[in-house]
Write a protein that holds these residues in place. Structure first.
Motif, mmCIF file in Angstrom:
data_model
loop_
_atom_site.group_PDB
_atom_site.id
_atom_site.type_symbol
_atom_site.label_atom_id
_atom_site.label_comp_id
_atom_site.label_asym_id
_atom_site.label_seq_id
_atom_site.Cartn_x
_atom_site.Cartn_y
_atom_site.Cartn_z
ATOM 1 N N LEU A 31 -8.899 6.273 2.952
ATOM 2 C CA LEU A 31 -8.517 7.221 1.907
ATOM 3 C C LEU A 31 -9.528 7.206 0.763
ATOM 4 O O LEU A 31 -9.899 8.270 0.247
ATOM 5 N N HIS A 82 -3.400 12.153 3.281
ATOM 6 C CA HIS A 82 -3.135 10.720 3.184
ATOM 7 C C HIS A 82 -2.222 10.390 2.011
ATOM 8 O O HIS A 82 -1.326 9.551 2.144
ATOM 9 N N ASP A 165 0.639 10.443 10.686
ATOM 10 C CA ASP A 165 -0.818 10.406 10.853
ATOM 11 C C ASP A 165 -1.119 9.868 12.250
ATOM 12 O O ASP A 165 -0.748 8.730 12.568
#
Length: 204
Positions: A31, A82, A165
């Protein structure tokens, strides 16, 4: 300019379902790389972000100059997707929805378990890197979709409610190639109180 969210939990608090090393690497490395790349991409383009959230930008992606548009989709989507993913996880989650959201789920998918099965199936089957989503579509209806790479549902006029994810970096340290096991286990740390709050704010 646009940063990663602050986690509401420690790296090890999603165990045994998501291990501390994965959370630390995923949040602190992957991230952060998207955050850094997006900041570099937007240097000299202050007008794009002026008085706008990242969600505003992704919702109007065609207004971004073509020279950096795909970069914003990739890097901006990486940050937004994210941040959203980490925001709906909790070590002490509400395990199922109630009220208006549960009613909408039952009406659309037949049952809560039926909805979970559908999201599991599309997430497990998604080819390559991407995301499984429960979204509100342009007609205010619930919909299950996938997006590839870091494409955001916001860019196709859909409001995220829940995401899984399925990039390998989200699960590979613990689950290796067993994506299906990760997808089934993640429901143990998805917090429906947060998802209900998003839904109720959208439909009120």
């Amino acid at each position: 300019m646009f940063d990663k969210i602050q986690l509401g939990y420690q790296y090890n608090e999603l165990e045994p379902y998501i291990d501390a090393a994965t959370v630390e690497t995923h949040y602190g490395k992957h991230l952060q790389t998207y955050v850094n790349n997006l900041s570099a991409l937007l240097e000299g383009h202050d007008e794009i972000a002026k008085n706008k959230t990242l969600e505003d930008i992704l919702s109007d992606i065609n207004s971004i100059p073509e020279s950096i548009r795909q970069g914003v989709i990739n890097q901006g989507g990486g940050v937004a997707n994210h941040n959203f993913y980490f925001s709906i996880l909790s070590p002490n989650p509400k395990k199922a929805p109630e009220g208006k959201l549960l009613e909408a789920i039952n009406n659309k998918f037949g049952s809560f378990e039926g909805m979970k099965d559908k999201i599991n199936n599309v997430s497990i089957a998604h080819f390559g890197s991407g995301w499984g989503w429960l979204v509100i579509d342009e007609n205010g209806e619930l919909e299950i979709i996938t997006t590839t790479n870091q494409n955001s549902p916001l860019s196709i006029n859909k409001e995220p409610l829940l995401t899984i994810d399925v990039w390998e970096h989200a699960y590979y340290l613990k689950y290796k190639n067993l994506r299906a096991e990760y997808v089934k286990n993640i429901w143990n740390v998805i917090d429906w109180s947060k998802i209900e709050s998003i839904y109720e704010g959208y439909v009120k």
